[in-house]
Design an enzyme around this catalytic site. Structure first.
Site, PDB file in Angstrom:
ATOM      1  N   GLY A   1       0.793  -1.374   0.133  1.00  0.00           N
ATOM      2  CA  GLY A   1      -0.175  -0.140   0.101  1.00  0.00           C
ATOM      3  C   GLY A   1       0.938   1.276   0.032  1.00  0.00           C
ATOM      4  O   GLY A   1       0.128   2.304   0.468  1.00  0.00           O
TER       5      GLY A   1
ATOM      6  N   MET B   1      -3.203  -7.422  -7.046  1.00  0.00           N
ATOM      7  CA  MET B   1      -2.488  -8.717  -7.582  1.00  0.00           C
ATOM      8  C   MET B   1      -3.755  -9.789  -8.251  1.00  0.00           C
ATOM      9  O   MET B   1      -3.194 -10.827  -8.080  1.00  0.00           O
ATOM     10  CB  MET B   1      -1.830  -9.313  -6.640  1.00  0.00           C
ATOM     11  CG  MET B   1      -0.413  -8.218  -6.111  1.00  0.00           C
ATOM     12  SD  MET B   1       0.304  -7.293  -7.717  1.00  0.00           S
ATOM     13  CE  MET B   1       1.457  -8.775  -7.999  1.00  0.00           C
ATOM     14  N   ARG B   2      -4.571  -9.445  -8.368  1.00  0.00           N
ATOM     15  CA  ARG B   2      -5.577 -10.161  -9.173  1.00  0.00           C
ATOM     16  C   ARG B   2      -5.874  -9.853 -10.661  1.00  0.00           C
ATOM     17  O   ARG B   2      -5.968  -8.686 -10.784  1.00  0.00           O
ATOM     18  CB  ARG B   2      -6.788 -10.344  -8.487  1.00  0.00           C
ATOM     19  CG  ARG B   2      -6.808 -10.464  -7.205  1.00  0.00           C
ATOM     20  CD  ARG B   2      -6.476 -11.941  -6.917  1.00  0.00           C
ATOM     21  NE  ARG B   2      -7.447 -12.951  -7.420  1.00  0.00           N
ATOM     22  CZ  ARG B   2      -6.999 -14.360  -7.375  1.00  0.00           C
ATOM     23  NH1 ARG B   2      -5.758 -14.536  -6.713  1.00  0.00           N
ATOM     24  NH2 ARG B   2      -7.432 -15.049  -7.937  1.00  0.00           N
TER      25      ARG B   2
ATOM     26  N   LEU C   1      -8.041  -9.322 -13.550  1.00  0.00           N
ATOM     27  CA  LEU C   1      -9.482  -9.112 -13.811  1.00  0.00           C
ATOM     28  C   LEU C   1      -9.912  -9.445 -15.199  1.00  0.00           C
ATOM     29  O   LEU C   1      -9.542  -9.417 -16.212  1.00  0.00           O
ATOM     30  CB  LEU C   1      -9.761  -7.488 -13.569  1.00  0.00           C
ATOM     31  CG  LEU C   1      -9.182  -6.954 -12.484  1.00  0.00           C
ATOM     32  CD1 LEU C   1      -8.858  -5.368 -12.432  1.00  0.00           C
ATOM     33  CD2 LEU C   1     -10.519  -7.520 -11.222  1.00  0.00           C
TER      34      LEU C   1
ATOM     35  N   HIS D   1       2.199   0.777 -13.241  1.00  0.00           N
ATOM     36  CA  HIS D   1       2.654  -0.619 -13.554  1.00  0.00           C
ATOM     37  C   HIS D   1       4.292  -0.022 -13.516  1.00  0.00           C
ATOM     38  O   HIS D   1       4.723   0.934 -13.998  1.00  0.00           O
ATOM     39  CB  HIS D   1       2.392  -0.972 -14.989  1.00  0.00           C
ATOM     40  CG  HIS D   1       3.354  -2.295 -15.292  1.00  0.00           C
ATOM     41  ND1 HIS D   1       2.873  -3.624 -14.751  1.00  0.00           N
ATOM     42  CD2 HIS D   1       4.299  -2.463 -16.081  1.00  0.00           C
ATOM     43  CE1 HIS D   1       3.775  -4.547 -15.477  1.00  0.00           C
ATOM     44  NE2 HIS D   1       4.648  -3.775 -16.103  1.00  0.00           N
TER      45      HIS D   1
ATOM     46  N   THR E   1      -7.403  -1.844 -19.786  1.00  0.00           N
ATOM     47  CA  THR E   1      -8.277  -2.533 -20.836  1.00  0.00           C
ATOM     48  C   THR E   1      -8.052  -4.131 -20.562  1.00  0.00           C
ATOM     49  O   THR E   1      -7.100  -4.403 -19.669  1.00  0.00           O
ATOM     50  CB  THR E   1      -7.614  -2.092 -22.127  1.00  0.00           C
ATOM     51  OG1 THR E   1      -6.412  -2.238 -22.045  1.00  0.00           O
ATOM     52  CG2 THR E   1      -7.843  -0.682 -22.489  1.00  0.00           C
TER      53      THR E   1
ATOM     54  N   LEU F   1      -3.726  -7.307 -20.750  1.00  0.00           N
ATOM     55  CA  LEU F   1      -2.866  -7.300 -19.303  1.00  0.00           C
ATOM     56  C   LEU F   1      -1.675  -5.976 -19.743  1.00  0.00           C
ATOM     57  O   LEU F   1      -1.002  -6.081 -20.675  1.00  0.00           O
ATOM     58  CB  LEU F   1      -2.058  -8.209 -18.897  1.00  0.00           C
ATOM     59  CG  LEU F   1      -1.412  -8.354 -17.625  1.00  0.00           C
ATOM     60  CD1 LEU F   1      -2.447  -8.039 -16.353  1.00  0.00           C
ATOM     61  CD2 LEU F   1      -0.586  -9.511 -17.451  1.00  0.00           C
TER      62      LEU F   1
HETATM   63  C1  GRF Z   1       3.776  -1.208  -7.201  1.00  0.00           C
HETATM   64  O1  GRF Z   1       5.273  -1.553  -7.729  1.00  0.00           O
HETATM   65  C2  GRF Z   1       2.850  -0.978  -8.585  1.00  0.00           C
HETATM   66  O2  GRF Z   1       3.710  -0.396  -9.526  1.00  0.00           O
HETATM   67  C3  GRF Z   1       2.440  -2.464  -8.907  1.00  0.00           C
HETATM   68  O3  GRF Z   1       2.343  -3.177  -7.536  1.00  0.00           O
HETATM   69  C4  GRF Z   1       3.165  -2.445  -6.803  1.00  0.00           C
HETATM   70  C5  GRF Z   1       2.336  -2.030  -5.524  1.00  0.00           C
HETATM   71  O4  GRF Z   1       3.409  -1.599  -4.599  1.00  0.00           O
HETATM   72  N1  GRF Z   1       1.428  -2.535  -9.529  1.00  0.00           N
HETATM   73  P1  GRF Z   1       2.560  -0.873  -3.280  1.00  0.00           P
HETATM   74  O5  GRF Z   1       1.358  -1.902  -2.491  1.00  0.00           O
HETATM   75  O6  GRF Z   1       1.698   0.271  -3.910  1.00  0.00           O
HETATM   76  O7  GRF Z   1       3.581  -0.471  -2.165  1.00  0.00           O
END
Ligand code: GRF
Length: 238
Positions: free
Chosen positions: A36, A110-111, A113, A129, A161, A164
């Site tokens: 987070g 981390m899923r 969609l 990303h 979109t 991925l």
């Molecule tokens: C980050 O590196 C973001 O780019 C990727 O997931 C990570 C999330 O990190 N999508 P955090 O939970 O915001 O610290």
């Protein structure tokens, strides 16, 4: 106390009060799975928006404590309780829609969609990303950047979109890859940039400076001056 799907209790009594002094405008719902830190950067940016909820698919996500610290409601939609992706995604969408968000922000969610979920939020679902897309979509971007020997790496904010990590790009930041970089050091340098560009991109979407156009590209109403260039290795003085 946290609540789960169908449970109307909120984490914090202050969660119903906008956590900043600005007039509430757009409503955001943020989806997380872990640390987070992007969520934290966003909340600390004190954007003039209302946070409906932070929703996690993981009970143990550190980001839930970050949300609670900022007085934002949290919810858990545990993917393990659903037999397949479509049923998880519809429970997630139901939870999101309770807050009637203008924008749904993926911040380390981390899923994968389903297309149906993504289409439901078309033009109002954003992600960050950790690479300069379209290079290195998917996982382990920093390791793969080191393996590929690139001299410049970075991060991308984009509309989501169904394919991925390939939606229309809103903004990017680049960092040099330095001699002796490890995955961790490079990740740290990129993450610092994520924390700068994500709040700005969201601010721009919320105040109308960035929008997804009918041609599927992002229109920026904000002009900008090129701010020099990044060469890696740096250019020698001549
Ligand atoms: C980050 O590196 C973001 O780019 C990727 O997931 C990570 C999330 O990190 N999508 P955090 O939970 O915001 O610290």
């Amino acid at each position: 106390m946290r609540y789960e799907v169908g449970d109307t209790r909120y984490t914090h009594p202050a969660s119903r009060i906008p956590h900043h002094e600005y007039m509430a405008e757009k409503t955001l719902v943020i989806l997380i799975s872990g640390r987070g830190s992007n969520l934290e950067a966003l909340l600390e940016a004190r954007l003039p928006v209302r946070y409906g909820a932070v929703i996690s698919n993981e009970f143990a996500a550190r980001g839930l404590a970050v949300a609670a610290k900022h007085g934002v409601a949290t919810a858990i939609v545990d993917h393990r309780k659903f037999p397949d992706r479509p049923s998880f995604d519809s429970a997630l969408a139901a939870e999101i829609d309770r807050h009637r968000p203008d924008l749904v922000v993926l911040a380390g969610f981390m899923r994968i969609l389903t297309a149906a979920f993504v289409q439901r939020y078309q033009g109002r679902l954003v992600n960050i990303h950790p690479s300069l897309l379209p290079a290195f979509p998917g996982l382990d971007t920093h390791r793969r950047a080191l393996e590929a020997g690139v001299r410049i790496h970075g991060c991308t904010v984009h509309f989501v979109t169904p394919a991925l990590d390939s939606g229309p790009i809103i903004g990017q930041a680049a960092v040099p890859v330095l001699p002796g970089d490890t995955e961790e050091r490079l990740a740290q340098r990129v993450l610092a940039e994520e924390h700068r560009i994500y709040p700005q991109a969201i601010r721009w979407i919320c105040d109308g400076r960035a929008a997804l156009g009918p041609d599927g590209r992002v229109t920026l109403k904000q002009g900008w001056k090129a701010d020099g260039s990044l060469a890696s290795p740096p250019l020698e003085a001549r």
